[in-house]
Design an enzyme around this catalytic site. Structure first.
Site, short mmCIF file in Angstrom:
data_model
loop_
_atom_site.label_atom_id
_atom_site.label_comp_id
_atom_site.label_asym_id
_atom_site.label_seq_id
_atom_site.Cartn_x
_atom_site.Cartn_y
_atom_site.Cartn_z
N TRP A 1 0.81 -1.23 0.00
CA TRP A 1 0.00 0.00 0.00
C TRP A 1 0.85 1.28 0.00
CZ3 TRP A 1 -1.01 -3.80 3.89
CH2 TRP A 1 -2.03 -4.68 3.56
N HIS A 2 2.01 1.20 -0.64
CA HIS A 2 2.85 2.40 -0.70
C HIS A 2 2.81 3.00 -2.11
CE1 HIS A 2 5.35 0.92 3.00
NE2 HIS A 2 4.10 1.21 3.30
#
Ligand SMILES: Cc1cc2nc3c(=O)[nH]c(=O)nc-3n(C[C@H](O)[C@H](O)[C@H](O)COP(=O)(O)OP(=O)(O)OC[C@H]3O[C@@H](n4cnc5c(N)ncnc54)[C@H](O)[C@@H]3O)c2cc1C
Length: 490
Positions: free
Chosen positions: A420-421
């Site tokens: 989720w970066h």
């Protein structure tokens, strides 16, 4: 820990249809809670958030719930917990002023950051990283430096989570209005291009987390050709909106332990120039994350809540050079845009993944790690990893044969998941200038993770929050030296 009572949060339906503000911040996420709080020191600010607040939900507020939330709705920004700054090189490359960056980080850290916790399993991971050459030992440290360290956390010692929303309790409550369930459909420019309006709908739905490029496109800023496909009037032609989308791939292994391990969040981190190694333990994440690395090989019927004496180690690619793009799917803000990251499409990224996999082997063999893994297949391990035979080495249960490039590359591709970066879509230099103003639209800025060309540090949120504060302070400083502009939308 803050709560909603400390600042004025209203449901979008309670507000008048027409109201005027000096600044309107769309999205009460990681960056813009810091930005809105800062701007409210002098200006009348409206913060519009399509979701609710994180308060009153024990699964968000308590450490015990952290892994559940990853499964519930992995788009909720309140779920972040690991805190680590960007490197000095990244600060220089972004053109930020280092002293102001340091000030902004301190502002964030004083309010919501705690030292990372450090139980027996995390200590074993730390010692294993050091024993296998990820040195030096940088101890408890928020900076991004090569070696092994313990990062900061948004959880305090009592297991309560702080979040970016807590910044709002430091805002000037006379000047800040926060509306929740206010979903911004589009930004509308008047003929002069200076004053603009935002159109909101009251909605309890949560679209995807890639809001800025999507909202710019829906507001007529992007590739005119692409906008024409949806009959959207092209206000500013900016082909780079939605381009350069990057996500840092993560590959992980789940390691069963013969002895119970503590519940630990990502806390220890090994930093190399090619990859980042982190791990967590003791929670029930392993049966809830079906796509997690080697769990692909675990029979679904075996993924039960009893499967808890386990931990995971992950490798995240630090600086992927495989790019993708974001395009609209619909003119409805509630419909997720179409996003393709093209993970591992560049051969260099595969090379780096393979380096991370080789590091896994070393870690599994490190002396400090031995009490926390089965070295040979026992009946327990065989019953979970159903393709194994008793008495064999367990290494094949976790990892491919790293001497075989094709097999390892395939393992990297088939076991990758997001951490989720993701970032990009509104990058500095292509969509926004160095003041984060959208080219061709003087009043509009994008201040969030979509402006990054690289994900900063080991984990981005520290720098996203810093950016909100940094840009807020910059705006206040600029406007103090041009007092005539003080009452106009800037
Ligand atoms: C499950 C998960 C776990 C993570 N864990 C970590 C971690 O441990 N450490 C770390 O450093 N990073 C972590 N990250 C990454 C980090 O949370 C993000 O990089 C960061 O939150 C991005 O901040 P942002 O301000 O760019 O966007 P966001 O924080 O996503 O903010 C955008 C906000 O805008 C709102 N919004 C969007 N569109 C609209 C619209 N049209 N109208 C109104 N509101 C809108 C969204 O609801 C959201 O609140 C995690 C991310 C996820 C999803």
């Amino acid at each position: 820990m803050c709560s909603a009572e400390f600042f004025d949060v209203r449901d979008a339906t309670t507000e008048p249809l027409h109201a005027q503000y000096q600044y309107i911040a769309v999205g009460g996420g990681t960056a813009r809670c810091a930005l809105a709080t800062t701007l409210s020191e002098q200006y009348k600010v409206l913060l519009l958030e399509r979701g609710g607040t994180p308060y009153g939900n024990p699964r968000i507020e308590r450490v015990e719930g952290w892994s559940d939330l990853l499964v519930d709705d992995p788009r909720n920004p309140s779920e972040t917990r690991f805190y680590s700054r960007a490197s000095a090189a990244q600060v220089r490359a972004a053109g930020w002023k280092p002293s102001r960056v340091a000030e902004a980080y301190r502002w964030v850290e004083k309010k919501i950051v705690h030292p990372g916790s450090h139980g027996v399993w995390q200590t074993a991971l730390q010692d294993s990283l050091l024993q296998t050459g990820v040195t030096p030992n940088n101890g408890l440290n928020n900076d991004h430096i090569y070696g092994t360290k313990v990062g900061g956390s948004l959880f305090d010692k009592q297991g309560r989570r702080d979040s970016a929303a807590d910044f709002l309790s430091y805002a000037n409550d006379k000047l800040l209005t926060v509306l929740t369930f206010a979903n911004v459909q589009r930004i509308i420019f008047d003929n002069s291009g200076k004053i603009y309006h935002v159109e909101i709908i009251y909605s309890k739905t949560q679209p995807g987390a890639l809001g800025s490029p999507q909202l710019l496109l829906l507001s007529g800023i992007g590739s005119c050709e692409h906008l024409a496909e949806f009959n959207i009037t092209c206000h500013v032609e900016l082909n780079a909106v939605g381009a350069d989308m990057v996500d840092n791939p993560k590959n992980a292994i789940v390691v069963l332990s013969p002895t119970p391990v503590e519940t630990s969040l990502l806390s220890v981190v090994g930093i190399d120039k090619e990859f980042i190694i982190e791990g967590g333990s003791g929670s029930n994440f392993s049966w809830q994350l079906p796509g997690m690395g080697q769990l692909n090989y675990v029979a679904p019927s075996q993924r039960t809540p009893d499967f808890v004496a386990s931990a995971f180690i992950l490798t995240k690619l630090y600086d992927p050079i495989s790019y993708g793009s974001l395009r609209l799917n619909s003119t409805d803000i509630n419909r997720n845009p179409y996003v393709k990251f093209n993970y591992y499409s560049h051969p260099r990224d595969i090379e780096y993944c393979i380096s991370g996999v080789k590091r896994f082997y070393k870690l599994l063999r490190a002396p400090a790690f031995q009490p926390f893994r089965f070295t040979t297949v026992t009946s327990l391990v065989a019953s979970i990893y159903y393709q194994l035979k008793e008495g064999e080495s367990t290494e094949g249960a976790y990892l491919p044969d790293v001497s075989n490039y094709t097999e390892t590359a395939e393992w990297c591709r088939t076991t990758l998941t997001t951490i989720w970066h993701f970032h990009g879509g509104c990058t500095v230099g292509k969509v926004v200038d160095k003041s984060y103003r959208v080219f061709g639209t003087r009043p509009l800025r994008v201040v969030d993770g979509s402006t990054f060309t690289k994900s900063p540090g080991t984990n981005p949120q520290a720098t996203v929050m810093m950016l909100g504060r940094y840009v807020g302070v910059k705006i206040l400083k600029e406007r103090r030296i041009t007092p005539k502009a003080a009452n106009t939308t800037n």
